[in-house]
Design a protein around this motif. Structure first.
Motif, PDB file in Angstrom:
ATOM      1  N   MET A   1      20.149  23.999  51.234  1.00 25.83           N
ATOM      2  CA  MET A   1      18.770  23.668  51.597  1.00 25.83           C
ATOM      3  C   MET A   1      18.270  24.420  52.825  1.00 25.83           C
ATOM      4  O   MET A   1      17.105  24.777  52.893  1.00 25.83           O
ATOM      5  N   LEU A   2      19.123  24.661  53.798  1.00 21.82           N
ATOM      6  CA  LEU A   2      18.675  25.263  55.051  1.00 21.82           C
ATOM      7  C   LEU A   2      18.762  26.782  55.080  1.00 21.82           C
ATOM      8  O   LEU A   2      18.092  27.420  55.888  1.00 21.82           O
ATOM      9  N   TRP A   3      19.579  27.359  54.231  1.00 22.64           N
ATOM     10  CA  TRP A   3      19.876  28.781  54.353  1.00 22.64           C
ATOM     11  C   TRP A   3      19.408  29.612  53.167  1.00 22.64           C
ATOM     12  O   TRP A   3      19.112  30.800  53.315  1.00 22.64           O
ATOM     13  N   SER A   4      19.343  29.028  51.970  1.00 19.07           N
ATOM     14  CA  SER A   4      18.950  29.787  50.784  1.00 19.07           C
ATOM     15  C   SER A   4      17.431  29.822  50.640  1.00 19.07           C
ATOM     16  O   SER A   4      16.717  28.942  51.140  1.00 19.07           O
ATOM     17  N   ALA A   5      16.921  30.819  49.949  1.00 17.63           N
ATOM     18  CA  ALA A   5      15.479  30.897  49.676  1.00 17.63           C
ATOM     19  C   ALA A   5      15.041  29.706  48.825  1.00 17.63           C
ATOM     20  O   ALA A   5      13.976  29.125  49.055  1.00 17.63           O
ATOM     21  N   LEU A   6      15.855  29.323  47.844  1.00 15.75           N
ATOM     22  CA  LEU A   6      15.511  28.194  46.982  1.00 15.75           C
ATOM     23  C   LEU A   6      15.407  26.896  47.781  1.00 15.75           C
ATOM     24  O   LEU A   6      14.451  26.137  47.642  1.00 15.75           O
ATOM     25  N   GLY A   7      16.408  26.618  48.619  1.00 15.55           N
ATOM     26  CA  GLY A   7      16.405  25.402  49.412  1.00 15.55           C
ATOM     27  C   GLY A   7      15.281  25.375  50.432  1.00 15.55           C
ATOM     28  O   GLY A   7      14.594  24.355  50.603  1.00 15.55           O
TER      29      GLY A   7
ATOM     30  N   GLY B   1       3.737  31.075  51.771  1.00 14.46           N
ATOM     31  CA  GLY B   1       3.737  30.619  50.386  1.00 14.46           C
ATOM     32  C   GLY B   1       5.046  30.895  49.672  1.00 14.46           C
ATOM     33  O   GLY B   1       5.169  30.676  48.474  1.00 14.46           O
ATOM     34  N   TYR B   2       6.043  31.374  50.405  1.00 17.07           N
ATOM     35  CA  TYR B   2       7.360  31.654  49.850  1.00 17.07           C
ATOM     36  C   TYR B   2       8.378  31.607  50.984  1.00 17.07           C
ATOM     37  O   TYR B   2       8.024  31.646  52.155  1.00 17.07           O
ATOM     38  N   ALA B   3       9.664  31.536  50.612  1.00 17.74           N
ATOM     39  CA  ALA B   3      10.748  31.569  51.599  1.00 17.74           C
ATOM     40  C   ALA B   3      11.679  32.724  51.289  1.00 17.74           C
ATOM     41  O   ALA B   3      11.873  33.092  50.131  1.00 17.74           O
ATOM     42  N   MET B   4      12.263  33.257  52.345  1.00 19.70           N
ATOM     43  CA  MET B   4      13.310  34.270  52.224  1.00 19.70           C
ATOM     44  C   MET B   4      14.638  33.616  52.593  1.00 19.70           C
ATOM     45  O   MET B   4      14.684  32.717  53.443  1.00 19.70           O
ATOM     46  N   ARG B   5      15.700  34.079  51.971  1.00 21.64           N
ATOM     47  CA  ARG B   5      17.046  33.643  52.342  1.00 21.64           C
ATOM     48  C   ARG B   5      17.304  34.065  53.786  1.00 21.64           C
ATOM     49  O   ARG B   5      16.932  35.160  54.202  1.00 21.64           O
ATOM     50  N   ASP B   6      17.945  33.187  54.563  1.00 21.95           N
ATOM     51  CA  ASP B   6      18.351  33.578  55.902  1.00 21.95           C
ATOM     52  C   ASP B   6      19.350  34.725  55.754  1.00 21.95           C
ATOM     53  O   ASP B   6      20.290  34.627  54.963  1.00 21.95           O
ATOM     54  N   PRO B   7      19.177  35.824  56.481  1.00 19.89           N
ATOM     55  CA  PRO B   7      20.060  36.980  56.291  1.00 19.89           C
ATOM     56  C   PRO B   7      21.524  36.700  56.615  1.00 19.89           C
ATOM     57  O   PRO B   7      22.408  37.430  56.163  1.00 19.89           O
ATOM     58  N   ARG B   8      21.804  35.623  57.349  1.00 18.58           N
ATOM     59  CA  ARG B   8      23.194  35.265  57.639  1.00 18.58           C
ATOM     60  C   ARG B   8      23.852  34.527  56.479  1.00 18.58           C
ATOM     61  O   ARG B   8      25.067  34.329  56.475  1.00 18.58           O
ATOM     62  N   HIS B   9      23.060  34.120  55.497  1.00 18.95           N
ATOM     63  CA  HIS B   9      23.565  33.361  54.345  1.00 18.95           C
ATOM     64  C   HIS B   9      23.921  34.328  53.219  1.00 18.95           C
ATOM     65  O   HIS B   9      23.096  35.123  52.799  1.00 18.95           O
ATOM     66  N   THR B  10      25.133  34.250  52.734  1.00 18.96           N
ATOM     67  CA  THR B  10      25.580  35.182  51.698  1.00 18.96           C
ATOM     68  C   THR B  10      25.290  34.693  50.288  1.00 18.96           C
ATOM     69  O   THR B  10      25.261  35.482  49.360  1.00 18.96           O
ATOM     70  N   GLY B  11      25.110  33.412  50.102  1.00 17.45           N
ATOM     71  CA  GLY B  11      24.878  32.886  48.767  1.00 17.45           C
ATOM     72  C   GLY B  11      26.129  32.940  47.917  1.00 17.45           C
ATOM     73  O   GLY B  11      27.218  33.222  48.396  1.00 17.45           O
ATOM     74  N   PRO B  12      25.979  32.687  46.606  1.00 15.66           N
ATOM     75  CA  PRO B  12      27.146  32.598  45.726  1.00 15.66           C
ATOM     76  C   PRO B  12      27.779  33.945  45.426  1.00 15.66           C
ATOM     77  O   PRO B  12      28.841  34.014  44.851  1.00 15.66           O
TER      78      PRO B  12
ATOM     79  N   GLN C   1      22.984  40.839  49.542  1.00 22.43           N
ATOM     80  CA  GLN C   1      21.845  40.453  48.719  1.00 22.43           C
ATOM     81  C   GLN C   1      20.764  39.770  49.552  1.00 22.43           C
ATOM     82  O   GLN C   1      21.061  39.103  50.530  1.00 22.43           O
ATOM     83  N   SER C   2      19.523  39.921  49.131  1.00 25.88           N
ATOM     84  CA  SER C   2      18.395  39.178  49.680  1.00 25.88           C
ATOM     85  C   SER C   2      17.821  38.333  48.560  1.00 25.88           C
ATOM     86  O   SER C   2      18.059  38.609  47.385  1.00 25.88           O
TER      87      SER C   2
ATOM     88  N   TRP D   1      17.881  40.456  44.968  1.00 27.16           N
ATOM     89  CA  TRP D   1      18.003  41.906  44.868  1.00 27.16           C
ATOM     90  C   TRP D   1      18.921  42.418  45.970  1.00 27.16           C
ATOM     91  O   TRP D   1      19.142  41.730  46.967  1.00 27.16           O
ATOM     92  N   PRO D   2      19.447  43.638  45.830  1.00 28.84           N
ATOM     93  CA  PRO D   2      20.267  44.225  46.896  1.00 28.84           C
ATOM     94  C   PRO D   2      19.421  44.406  48.157  1.00 28.84           C
ATOM     95  O   PRO D   2      18.324  44.981  48.106  1.00 28.84           O
ATOM     96  N   ALA D   3      19.901  43.902  49.276  1.00 32.22           N
ATOM     97  CA  ALA D   3      19.131  43.870  50.518  1.00 32.22           C
ATOM     98  C   ALA D   3      18.664  45.240  50.982  1.00 32.22           C
ATOM     99  O   ALA D   3      17.627  45.347  51.623  1.00 32.22           O
ATOM    100  N   ASP D   4      19.389  46.272  50.643  1.00 31.33           N
ATOM    101  CA  ASP D   4      19.040  47.605  51.137  1.00 31.33           C
ATOM    102  C   ASP D   4      18.073  48.378  50.233  1.00 31.33           C
ATOM    103  O   ASP D   4      17.816  49.545  50.468  1.00 31.33           O
TER     104      ASP D   4
END
Length: 170
Positions: free
Chosen positions: A52-58, A105-116, A124-125, A145-148
């Motif tokens: 919830m705190l780190w992912s774009a979805l959460g 109107g949207y959220a980005m994943r925190d760049p410190r969060h790697t996700g699954p 990834q971003s 997508w790939p962050a770079d």
């Protein structure tokens, strides 16, 4: 109901999208177009929980859900034994990205969060938009997508409008 919308996104974006819904103090991926996207590095994601705190979805869910629901979720996270959850105690930090998310109107994943996909070598971003019914968030739709590969302005121009149209159609 979301499958045709996700399939349509697979034809318009070159990266995968997922649909998630709230499950307690997390969001869980319930549908995805990863099997339809050639550039999807990680195919099995349905059932995966996003933070919830780190992912774009959460972050999207928290920013757009009703205040009382958000407070209940943050209370659970703040009481958690998990260090990542306890970041909910940093209310100024939480309120800052919630305000930013609501404004954009949207959220980005925190760049410190790697996700699954942390085992995948390329960082990834992710970006997500809410699927709204009235004042309620019924789900969140993302793109990964790939962050770079893209700048934030490119994402805002190329991806956000497509995600918003898909969220409205979902």
């Amino acid at each position: 109901a979301a499958a045709p919308v996700l399939a349509g996104l697979a034809g318009r974006l070159e990266w995968p999208s997922d649909l998630a819904v709230r499950d307690g103090a997390t969001v869980i991926v319930v549908d995805s177009n990863r099997s339809l996207v050639a550039r999807a590095p990680f195919r099995r994601l349905i059932g995966e929980r996003a933070h919830m705190l780190w992912s774009a979805l959460g972050r999207t869910y928290l920013a757009f859900c009703p205040h009382e629901e958000r407070e209940a979720i943050l209370t659970v996270l703040a009481a958690s034994r998990d260090e990542a959850d306890r970041a909910a105690r940093r209310r100024e930090w939480v309120e800052a990205w919630i305000a930013e998310t609501r404004d954009a109107g949207y959220a980005m994943r925190d760049p410190r969060h790697t996700g699954p996909m942390k085992e995948w070598m390329r960082p990834q971003s992710a970006i997500a938009v809410p699927v709204m019914r009235g004042q309620n968030v019924v789900g969140c739709l993302n793109c990964v997508w790939p962050a770079d590969t893209l700048t934030r302005s490119e994402i805002e121009r190329r991806v956000v409008p497509r995600l918003r149209r898909a969220a409205t159609a979902t």
